[in-house]
Design a protein around this motif. Structure first.
Motif, PDB file in Angstrom:
ATOM      1  N   VAL A  44       0.828  -1.099  -0.009  1.00 51.24           N
ATOM      2  CA  VAL A  44       0.071   0.044   0.002  1.00 51.24           C
ATOM      3  C   VAL A  44       0.908   1.320  -0.023  1.00 51.24           C
ATOM      4  CG1 VAL A  44      -1.720   1.163   1.043  1.00 51.24           C
ATOM      5  CG2 VAL A  44      -1.592  -1.160   1.217  1.00 51.24           C
ATOM      6  N   ALA A  45       1.930   1.444   1.076  1.00 52.22           N
ATOM      7  CA  ALA A  45       2.779   2.349   0.949  1.00 52.22           C
ATOM      8  C   ALA A  45       3.495   2.640  -0.317  1.00 52.22           C
ATOM      9  CB  ALA A  45       3.663   2.457   2.278  1.00 52.22           C
ATOM     10  N   SER A  47       2.696   1.721  -3.138  1.00 45.79           N
ATOM     11  CA  SER A  47       1.904   2.003  -4.215  1.00 45.79           C
ATOM     12  C   SER A  47       1.703   3.560  -4.255  1.00 45.79           C
ATOM     13  CB  SER A  47       0.757   1.327  -4.478  1.00 45.79           C
ATOM     14  OG  SER A  47      -0.120   1.755  -5.291  1.00 45.79           O
ATOM     15  N   GLN A  48       1.401   4.019  -3.111  1.00 51.85           N
ATOM     16  CA  GLN A  48       1.069   5.509  -2.795  1.00 51.85           C
ATOM     17  C   GLN A  48       2.134   6.436  -3.308  1.00 51.85           C
ATOM     18  OE1 GLN A  48      -2.219   6.034  -2.328  1.00 51.85           O
ATOM     19  NE2 GLN A  48      -1.911   7.149  -0.239  1.00 51.85           N
ATOM     20  N   ARG A  52       2.366   9.201  -6.417  1.00 57.64           N
ATOM     21  CA  ARG A  52       2.609  10.510  -6.199  1.00 57.64           C
ATOM     22  C   ARG A  52       3.906  10.921  -6.915  1.00 57.64           C
ATOM     23  NH1 ARG A  52      -1.020  13.845  -3.513  1.00 57.64           N
ATOM     24  NH2 ARG A  52       0.529  15.179  -4.469  1.00 57.64           N
ATOM     25  N   ALA A 112       1.028   5.179   5.043  1.00 56.51           N
ATOM     26  CA  ALA A 112       0.316   5.535   3.894  1.00 56.51           C
ATOM     27  C   ALA A 112      -0.722   6.390   3.702  1.00 56.51           C
ATOM     28  CB  ALA A 112       0.038   4.019   3.450  1.00 56.51           C
ATOM     29  N   VAL A 115       0.547  10.150   3.273  1.00 58.89           N
ATOM     30  CA  VAL A 115       1.555  10.205   2.004  1.00 58.89           C
ATOM     31  C   VAL A 115       0.811  11.417   1.237  1.00 58.89           C
ATOM     32  CG1 VAL A 115       2.421   9.276  -0.266  1.00 58.89           C
ATOM     33  CG2 VAL A 115       2.462   7.946   1.796  1.00 58.89           C
ATOM     34  N   ASP A 116      -0.410  11.599   1.201  1.00 55.72           N
ATOM     35  CA  ASP A 116      -0.978  12.629   0.027  1.00 55.72           C
ATOM     36  C   ASP A 116      -0.679  14.075   0.641  1.00 55.72           C
ATOM     37  OD1 ASP A 116      -1.586  11.006  -2.008  1.00 55.72           O
ATOM     38  OD2 ASP A 116      -3.616  10.678  -1.504  1.00 55.72           O
ATOM     39  N   GLU A 229       4.669  -3.569  -8.042  1.00 59.31           N
ATOM     40  CA  GLU A 229       3.983  -2.302  -8.049  1.00 59.31           C
ATOM     41  C   GLU A 229       4.315  -1.446  -9.175  1.00 59.31           C
ATOM     42  OE1 GLU A 229       1.822  -0.629  -6.113  1.00 59.31           O
ATOM     43  OE2 GLU A 229       1.502  -2.783  -5.280  1.00 59.31           O
TER      44      GLU A 229
END
Length: 414
Positions: A44-45, A47-48, A52, A112, A115-116, A229
């Motif tokens: 998940v992390a 991929s984030q 980005r 995660a 992250v945004d 990923e």
């Protein structure tokens, strides 16, 4: 060493067996189901971060995007790596160990989720909160080792104290909620984090603590996760790019990107896949050097996605600049080649320096291609260069095998 210090996972044991001291020469040591589940949370992390980074390329925020990617990747990689080495030496697989691992998994999901906000320059507080949760869980693990394993108590206490102090510093850096201040403090705090294991491992301990083959397998699995990923990011981008119809540039990017990913897999596992660290010094160079390897692999995926978006003109108002899209593929691949080549150097390996020279020349050619070619041809060249290296190394390995076989026959005949 007392028998109770060498507990191995068996069925029908009490819910708590205390911290274990695993045998570094244990036969058939492999990743546990819990370790594999733990790795999935990091998907998940990663991929984030990859998404980005691609967004930063597309919007022209290359510098800030790369900085944020490097910072957050360190947090993800460092937490993963510390758990990996701890588990290689002290995996007791009892209920407290599993629950503390669950807490670390929760921490990476919290990270995660932030992250945004971090990439958008809003706040690093959520990222720090997730990171600290992961690290606190590991502190408790080290305290268990200190309590149950007297032979490594000093080492375990050093880890617990060092990691704990750094977490207080991270929290202090995040409290003002100033992006500028946090970025200024990040590098010093990162260096302190890196120094903690070096200080802790200087404590007296009964020889090497980790299982070399287990470590090599764990790192290889994480490399596969990142490659997966990268393939996923590229697939999504190519799918978006073909909405207006399949074109030659899109097909070129898709084919070149797949060849790059496959070649990275081949080169990594033939060079480092079975090469676990066999000394304390190599453990640090091998373990820390993978930060660059993993970062480059993740960035390759973002670069392929960027190239696919560029050839389909899915960038901002005027599209993604060709040079940006091309370099987003070729530069990370070049960094990957050099990093793997450097890590693979060993004192008793006469082939290492020659391999590094070949790969460095290929890396320079990749960077040059990124500067002078549009995204689609640059991606094709990247795939071609990587595939050529695979062919060269495969032939070289075959020749070494033949030479060793012939030498063995001559000695046997003599």
């Amino acid at each position: 060493m007392a028998a109770e210090e060498n507990l191995v996972v068996t069925a029908g044991k009490p819910w708590s067996r205390g911290a274990a001291l695993r045998d570094p020469d244990e036969e058939h040591r492999a990743s546990t189901p819990l370790e594999l589940f733990f790795d999935l949370c990091f998907v998940v992390a990663v991929s984030q971060l990859t998404g980005r980074l691609e967004h930063a390329y597309a919007t022209g925020h290359i510098g800030t995007g790369m900085q944020g990617f490097a910072m957050l990747l360190f947090a993800v990689w460092w937490a993963w790596m510390n758990f990996t080495w701890f588990a290689s030496a002290h995996d007791s697989d009892d209920v407290p160990y599993r629950l503390l691992t669950l807490l670390q998994m929760a921490g990476v999901l919290i990270l995660a989720a932030g992250v945004d906000a971090a990439f958008d320059g809003q706040t690093y507080r959520v990222v720090v909160a997730g990171y600290v949760v992961m690290r606190v869980a590991l502190i408790v693990q080290w305290l268990r080792v200190a309590a149950h394993q007297p032979s490594v108590r000093t080492r375990a206490r050093r880890y617990a104290i060092g990691v704990g102090v750094v977490q207080l510093l991270w929290i202090g850096a995040a409290i003002p909620d100033s992006i500028t201040l946090f970025k200024a403090l990040f590098l010093p705090l990162m260096l302190i984090e890196i120094l903690v294991p070096i200080w802790a491992e200087q404590a007296e301990a009964p020889g090497l603590m980790w299982h070399a083959e287990h470590i090599a397998e764990r790192y290889g699995l994480f490399a596969l996760i990142i490659l997966g990923e990268s393939v996923l990011a590229a697939t999504v981008a190519v799918n978006d790019a073909t909405e207006g119809g399949v074109t030659a540039p899109v097909v070129t990017v898709a084919g070149g990107g797949l060849l790059v990913a496959f070649s990275c897999w081949w080169l990594y596992f033939d060079t480092l896949g079975g090469d676990g660290p066999d000394s304390q010094t190599r453990a640090f160079t091998w373990g820390y050097g993978h930060y660059v390897v993993f970062g480059a692999l993740a960035a390759v995926g973002g670069g392929i996605a960027t190239a696919a978006a560029a050839v389909a003109a899915h960038g901002p108002e005027h599209g993604i600049p060709d040079r940006t899209a091309a370099l987003a593929v070729t530069v990370p691949l070049a960094v990957f080649l050099v990093a793997v080549g450097v890590i693979s150097l060993r004192p008793k390996d006469p082939c290492g320096p020659e391999r590094l020279v070949r790969w460095a020349i290929a890396a320079a050619a990749l960077v040059l291609a990124g500067f002078v070619l549009p995204p689609a041809p640059a991606t094709a060249v990247a795939g071609g260069v990587a595939a050529l290296l695979v062919a060269v190394e495969t032939v070289a390995a075959h020749r070494r095998y033949r030479a060793q076989t012939d030498t063995g026959r001559i000695r046997a005949a003599g």
